[in-house]
Design a protein around this motif. Structure first.
Motif, short mmCIF file in Angstrom:
data_model
loop_
_atom_site.label_atom_id
_atom_site.label_comp_id
_atom_site.label_asym_id
_atom_site.label_seq_id
_atom_site.Cartn_x
_atom_site.Cartn_y
_atom_site.Cartn_z
N LEU A 1 0.85 -1.19 0.00
CA LEU A 1 0.00 0.00 0.00
C LEU A 1 0.88 1.24 0.00
O LEU A 1 1.87 1.31 0.72
CB LEU A 1 -0.91 0.00 1.22
CG LEU A 1 -1.84 -1.21 1.36
CD1 LEU A 1 -2.63 -1.14 2.65
CD2 LEU A 1 -2.77 -1.31 0.16
N GLY B 1 -0.40 4.46 0.59
CA GLY B 1 -1.12 5.58 1.17
C GLY B 1 -2.53 5.24 1.58
O GLY B 1 -2.88 5.33 2.74
N SER B 2 -3.36 4.85 0.62
CA SER B 2 -4.75 4.58 0.97
C SER B 2 -5.20 3.27 0.31
O SER B 2 -4.61 2.80 -0.65
CB SER B 2 -5.65 5.72 0.51
OG SER B 2 -5.66 5.81 -0.89
N THR C 1 -9.08 1.29 -0.64
CA THR C 1 -10.54 1.38 -0.69
C THR C 1 -11.12 -0.01 -0.85
O THR C 1 -10.63 -0.81 -1.65
CB THR C 1 -10.98 2.27 -1.86
OG1 THR C 1 -10.44 3.58 -1.69
CG2 THR C 1 -12.50 2.37 -1.94
N GLY D 1 -4.97 -0.40 10.64
CA GLY D 1 -6.17 0.35 10.25
C GLY D 1 -7.38 -0.54 10.35
O GLY D 1 -7.30 -1.76 10.17
N THR E 1 -12.83 3.87 2.62
CA THR E 1 -11.41 4.11 2.34
C THR E 1 -10.66 4.32 3.64
O THR E 1 -11.13 5.06 4.52
CB THR E 1 -11.25 5.35 1.44
OG1 THR E 1 -11.95 5.13 0.20
CG2 THR E 1 -9.78 5.62 1.13
N LEU E 2 -9.51 3.68 3.76
CA LEU E 2 -8.63 3.86 4.91
C LEU E 2 -7.36 4.54 4.41
O LEU E 2 -6.83 4.21 3.36
CB LEU E 2 -8.31 2.52 5.56
CG LEU E 2 -9.50 1.71 6.06
CD1 LEU E 2 -9.04 0.36 6.59
CD2 LEU E 2 -10.26 2.47 7.11
N GLU E 3 -6.87 5.51 5.19
CA GLU E 3 -5.72 6.33 4.80
C GLU E 3 -4.47 5.99 5.63
O GLU E 3 -4.55 5.28 6.61
CB GLU E 3 -6.05 7.81 5.00
CG GLU E 3 -7.28 8.28 4.24
CD GLU E 3 -7.05 8.42 2.75
OE1 GLU E 3 -5.88 8.60 2.34
OE2 GLU E 3 -8.02 8.35 1.99
N ASN E 4 -3.34 6.59 5.22
CA ASN E 4 -2.06 6.51 5.94
C ASN E 4 -1.57 5.09 6.12
O ASN E 4 -1.15 4.71 7.21
CB ASN E 4 -2.14 7.23 7.28
CG ASN E 4 -2.46 8.70 7.11
OD1 ASN E 4 -1.98 9.34 6.20
ND2 ASN E 4 -3.29 9.22 8.00
N LYS F 1 1.18 2.59 4.53
CA LYS F 1 2.31 2.43 3.62
C LYS F 1 3.08 1.17 3.96
O LYS F 1 3.27 0.85 5.13
CB LYS F 1 3.23 3.65 3.70
CG LYS F 1 2.55 4.90 3.20
CD LYS F 1 3.48 6.06 3.09
CE LYS F 1 2.67 7.23 2.57
NZ LYS F 1 3.46 8.36 2.23
N TYR G 1 -6.11 -0.09 -4.35
CA TYR G 1 -5.01 0.49 -3.61
C TYR G 1 -4.11 1.31 -4.50
O TYR G 1 -4.19 1.24 -5.70
CB TYR G 1 -4.22 -0.59 -2.88
CG TYR G 1 -3.69 -1.65 -3.78
CD1 TYR G 1 -2.36 -1.61 -4.21
CD2 TYR G 1 -4.49 -2.69 -4.23
CE1 TYR G 1 -1.86 -2.59 -5.05
CE2 TYR G 1 -3.99 -3.65 -5.05
CZ TYR G 1 -2.69 -3.59 -5.47
OH TYR G 1 -2.20 -4.57 -6.31
#
Length: 144
Positions: A74, A76-77, A79, A103, A118-121, A123, A144
């Motif tokens: 990943l 960054g984000s 979905t 997350g 969507t989940l963020e942050n 990496k 992703y």
């Protein structure tokens, strides 16, 4: 004597060329006879899909209550998109490779139709596990 040597070399060269083509003929025929059926190819592809796929393609199809997804890098984000089979709470957990929860997302479904979250942050390499209400299952897509 030299004439005899030239004739012998020419004969050996001709035989070598003939023998070199024989295995190729048999190899082509063997490949033709050994082609797997489409069912065998599909089974092989499904088993390979369970392996780690560093270069996975968007989207990846996974299943609720089906265990961990393939490892995904990943940047960054991420979905999740799905069509619910029942109403209730759908849960998506994203874990790093050591199993630490990085997350989590929940979607409360009260009507049917395409849903997404969507989940963020996020990496690095992760694995995803998702749960549906009462274990009804179904599939979801990971972008992703």
């Amino acid at each position: 004597m030299k004439k005899y040597q030239k004739t012998a070399i020419a004969a050996l060269s001709s035989m070598a060329m003939l023998l070199a083509s024989v295995p190729a003929v048999f190899a082509d025929e063997a490949l033709t006879l050994m082609n797997p059926s489409s069912q065998e190819v599909q089974t092989q592809q499904q088993s390979q899909a369970q392996d780690i796929n560093i270069f996975a393609q968007n989207p990846i199809r996974e299943y609720f209550n089906g265990g961990y997804s393939t490892d995904i890098y990943l940047s960054g984000s991420v979905t999740f998109r799905f069509n619910p089979l029942t109403t209730g709470e759908y849960v998506f957990n994203v874990e790093d490779m050591s199993g630490t929860l990085k997350g989590s997302g929940r979607v409360m479904v009260s009507d049917f139709g395409t849903k997404s979250i969507t989940l963020e942050n996020l990496k690095g390499y992760h694995k995803i596990v998702a749960y549906s209400p009462n274990g009804y299952g179904g599939s979801y897509d990971i972008y992703y």
